[in-house]
Design a protein around this motif. Sequence first.
Motif, PDB file in Angstrom:
ATOM      1  N   VAL A  48       3.200   1.845   2.320  1.00 24.64           N
ATOM      2  CA  VAL A  48       2.756   0.877   3.320  1.00 24.64           C
ATOM      3  C   VAL A  48       2.595   1.522   4.693  1.00 24.64           C
ATOM      4  N   ALA A  49       2.558   2.832   4.768  1.00 28.90           N
ATOM      5  CA  ALA A  49       2.653   3.497   6.061  1.00 28.90           C
ATOM      6  C   ALA A  49       1.322   3.659   6.785  1.00 28.90           C
ATOM      7  N   ASN A  50       0.293   4.169   6.115  1.00 28.28           N
ATOM      8  CA  ASN A  50      -0.914   4.590   6.809  1.00 28.28           C
ATOM      9  C   ASN A  50      -2.147   3.868   6.272  1.00 28.28           C
ATOM     10  N   PRO A  51      -2.724   2.941   7.045  1.00 24.01           N
ATOM     11  CA  PRO A  51      -3.886   2.196   6.540  1.00 24.01           C
ATOM     12  C   PRO A  51      -5.129   3.051   6.357  1.00 24.01           C
ATOM     13  N   ASP A  52      -5.192   4.219   7.006  1.00 24.21           N
ATOM     14  CA  ASP A  52      -6.373   5.070   6.890  1.00 24.21           C
ATOM     15  C   ASP A  52      -6.274   6.083   5.760  1.00 24.21           C
ATOM     16  N   GLN A  53      -5.149   6.122   5.046  1.00 25.49           N
ATOM     17  CA  GLN A  53      -4.995   7.061   3.936  1.00 25.49           C
ATOM     18  C   GLN A  53      -5.970   6.719   2.817  1.00 25.49           C
ATOM     19  N   PRO A  54      -6.705   7.701   2.296  1.00 25.38           N
ATOM     20  CA  PRO A  54      -7.605   7.406   1.177  1.00 25.38           C
ATOM     21  C   PRO A  54      -6.835   7.229  -0.127  1.00 25.38           C
ATOM     22  N   ILE A  55      -7.268   6.288  -0.925  1.00 30.96           N
ATOM     23  CA  ILE A  55      -6.719   6.070  -2.261  1.00 30.96           C
ATOM     24  C   ILE A  55      -7.895   5.968  -3.234  1.00 30.96           C
ATOM     25  N   PRO A  56      -7.677   6.253  -4.525  1.00 28.86           N
ATOM     26  CA  PRO A  56      -8.758   6.032  -5.489  1.00 28.86           C
ATOM     27  C   PRO A  56      -9.167   4.559  -5.498  1.00 28.86           C
ATOM     28  N   LEU A  57     -10.451   4.289  -5.428  1.00 26.18           N
ATOM     29  CA  LEU A  57     -10.940   2.913  -5.461  1.00 26.18           C
ATOM     30  C   LEU A  57     -10.416   2.186  -6.685  1.00 26.18           C
ATOM     31  N   GLN A  58     -10.387   2.860  -7.823  1.00 22.90           N
ATOM     32  CA  GLN A  58      -9.910   2.247  -9.058  1.00 22.90           C
ATOM     33  C   GLN A  58      -8.464   1.797  -8.927  1.00 22.90           C
ATOM     34  N   VAL A  59      -7.642   2.583  -8.234  1.00 19.75           N
ATOM     35  CA  VAL A  59      -6.241   2.214  -8.027  1.00 19.75           C
ATOM     36  C   VAL A  59      -6.148   0.956  -7.181  1.00 19.75           C
TER      37      VAL A  59
END
Length: 339
Positions: free
Chosen positions: A42-53
């Motif tokens: 929940v720390a960084n809103p700009d962190q990229p994550i896999p769209l599927q995740v």
Amino acid sequence: MATTTLPLVRAAAAFPFMIWLRDQGHPLDLLLQDAGLPPGFVANPDQPIPLQVGIEFLRAVAHAEGPDIGCRVVAHAGVDQLGLIGLLVRASQTPREAFQLVTRAFFHHGSHEVLTFTPHAGGGTVRHVFRVPLDDEALFITQQFTAALIASVVTRGGQDGSAVERVELTPHPVFGLSLLESHFGCPVSPTLTGAAAVTLSDAMLDRPYTQPRIPLDQQVTEGCAVIRGDGTLAGSIRAVLPLLLARGGEPTLAEVARFAYMSTRTLQRRLTAEGASLSRLIEQERAARAVALLTASTSPVQEVAAEMGYGSGASFTRAVRRWTSAPPTHLRKGRSGYG
């Protein structure tokens, strides 16, 4: 809709759901783990994550809380929680200005999504489309969430009555669309193009916000390029490896292929064509993290080894020697030219 890189989205896309779950006292960490995200994410809103995740996380919440959860989440958290997107809305004087800014910046929000704003006689339409193959349930969940966010950009001004004139979405395969009309206060129709579409009147688009405008920091978009990366498959995988490794263990080839909407054979072939492999990318990420921890910390090497997931200091030392041709103690600040 074949992909050539691993589709990414900013973690901010899931933040309204995480805020809602936290405030309702639900087991957020368990749902995050089920979707393939590390606990405490929940720390960084700009962190990229896999769209599927991100999509699987939204699906898990919908299965637990009901198919209209996207609308309820937005009513609770709103667009202000969406990192860069929220900043752009708060920097605008009217919804029309907000949509003009957001659609331009959306290129940096997700690598395989498109948001457009099209003015027409009497109003305008905001459309959102994914450039990856999604099933109807996933489209229903994500599109209602997006449509509710679009409506919240307008209602942020405190207007009374319905914020939108018409909504077009992919129907849920079981529940259809009727359960959403009470949330939007207007007709909700099946989309004919596969895109979510929200139509707004000029009166709503041009009504000034009642909240004071917050000037936008000129540096706010720095670092946005990570969502698009260098255009290679390896680069897009490298962008999310820190997140995937933080769960404990290593991502498998099959898992990364699923995130990339590819077969494992296609993933391997394309990585090989780029002179890369998943194992080599993981090894490089582990090496970079080990060096960063060793040079920035005074903790005993054994503690760093444990944080890196190594069962013994000896095995960690051998790995560091393989990566750097030096033992861990030589990577401390002020030693042997490192740091």
